[in-house]
Design an enzyme around this catalytic site. Structure first.
Site, PDB file in Angstrom:
ATOM      1  N   SER A 160     -22.187 -90.392  -8.467  1.00 16.22           N
ATOM      2  CA  SER A 160     -20.922 -90.232  -7.739  1.00 16.22           C
ATOM      3  C   SER A 160     -21.098 -90.781  -6.327  1.00 16.22           C
ATOM      4  CB  SER A 160     -20.574 -88.742  -7.660  1.00 16.22           C
ATOM      5  OG  SER A 160     -19.542 -88.511  -6.723  1.00 16.22           O
ATOM      6  N   TYR A 203     -23.623 -80.291  -5.641  1.00 17.55           N
ATOM      7  CA  TYR A 203     -23.198 -81.470  -6.404  1.00 17.55           C
ATOM      8  C   TYR A 203     -23.701 -82.740  -5.715  1.00 17.55           C
ATOM      9  CZ  TYR A 203     -19.892 -84.724  -8.713  1.00 17.55           C
ATOM     10  OH  TYR A 203     -19.314 -85.767  -9.413  1.00 17.55           O
TER      11      TYR A 203
END
Ligand SMILES: NC(=O)c1ccc[n+]([C@@H]2O[C@H](COP(=O)([O-])OP(=O)(O)OC[C@H]3O[C@@H](n4cnc5c(N)ncnc54)[C@H](OP(=O)(O)O)[C@@H]3O)[C@@H](O)[C@H]2O)c1
Length: 267
Positions: A141, A154
């Site tokens: 990401s 995350y």
């Protein structure tokens, strides 16, 4: 560089979201896709959509959080169609919170599913892949390129995935195995961001889940080290963030990223 036709793909996170698009796209290119997720219903839904377009998909329900159980997953996958040619680490979770309010289990769940499972699956599959050739693709990401407030485990997991791939690529040079990482920004229409029902910051925009699936194909067929999937030209901003992290903070604040993440904390 690898042809996808007739290759056996182990794809995690195949029950919904971006994984559904990756499964369908790889199957349409002639791959035999073994899809992993916890939801058997979700996997079977993907299976029926893949079969509608003439593709082959096998459902393999498994919780990849169970790191020590992953050898069993690999054995089950091999029993379906022999050795694995392509591993796509796509499964992921995100949990928004102020850092002090996470439980220890929240943090380890994010790290296990997003980072440790891809590393462990690779460790288990690599010996045979080194003999036969293959490709490993992980979906990270942009949150692994610049930290995201209120989503820091995350970011840590995705940053780890990017750097692990970076080291592995150098280690695997001159072998028959290639490795790539995909870094999507905000994705519309399906997936974890879309499911959060908030609009992306106007200046950053969003990409389609099919763009991520196309990037996976490009990574495999053209052996790309890293592909960023994002609407605007993000690379100069990421470079600025490397030179001056604090200036980078100002830029993401102007874009409204921390504000948006804060809205996603579940009360
Ligand atoms: N959507 C975005 O905007 C975006 C942006 C950048 C990067 N990404 C990355 O893209 C990847 C796919 O995300 P997505 O948006 O498609 O998310 P999603 O819609 O929430 O799907 C996540 C997938 O991972 C699977 N999964 C989660 N926990 C699992 C576990 N313990 N064991 C096995 N499978 C598990 C889920 O299946 P079950 O729940 O059935 O287990 C599901 O198939 C992730 O790695 C994510 O970080 C997404």
């Amino acid at each position: 560089m690898m042809d996808i036709q007739n290759k056996t793909v182990l794809l995690t996170g195949a029950s919904r979201g971006i994984g559904f698009f990756i499964a369908k796209t790889l199957a349409q290119k002639g791959a035999i896709v073994i899809g992993v997720a916890r939801s058997e219903d979700g996997l079977n839904q993907t299976k029926s959509e893949v079969e509608k377009v003439g593709g082959v998909f096998h459902s393999l329900p498994f919780d990849i959080k169970n790191i020590n159980g992953l050898s069993e997953l690999v054995e089950k996958a091999k029993a379906i169609n022999g050795e694995i040619d392509i591993l796509v680490n796509n499964a992921g979770i995100e949990l928004y919170n102020e850092y002090q309010n996470y439980t220890a289990d929240d943090v380890s769940d994010v790290l296990n599913i997003n980072l440790h499972a891809p590393m462990e699956l690779t460790r288990l599959i690599l010996p045979t892949m080194l003999e036969r050739g293959g490709h490993i693709v992980s979906v990270a990401s942009l949150a692994g390129k610049k930290g995201v407030a209120y989503n820091t485990p995350y970011s840590a997991s995705k940053g780890g995935l990017i750097m692990w791939t970076d080291g592995m690529r150098q280690e695997l040079k001159d072998t028959k195995v290639n490795i790539s990482v995909i870094c999507p920004g905000y994705i519309s229409d399906a997936g974890m961001f879309y499911d959060g029902h908030v609009d992306p910051p106007a200046l950053l925009g969003s990409s389609k889940p099919q763009d991520v699936a196309d990037a996976v194909v490009k990574a495999i067929t053209q052996n790309k080290a890293e592909i960023i999937v994002n609407k605007g030209p993000i690379k100069p901003l990421l470079a600025i963030g490397q030179i001056s992290p604090v200036f980078g903070d100002t830029v993401v604040r102007k874009f409204g990223v921390p504000e948006l993440s804060k809205k996603r904390i579940k009360k």
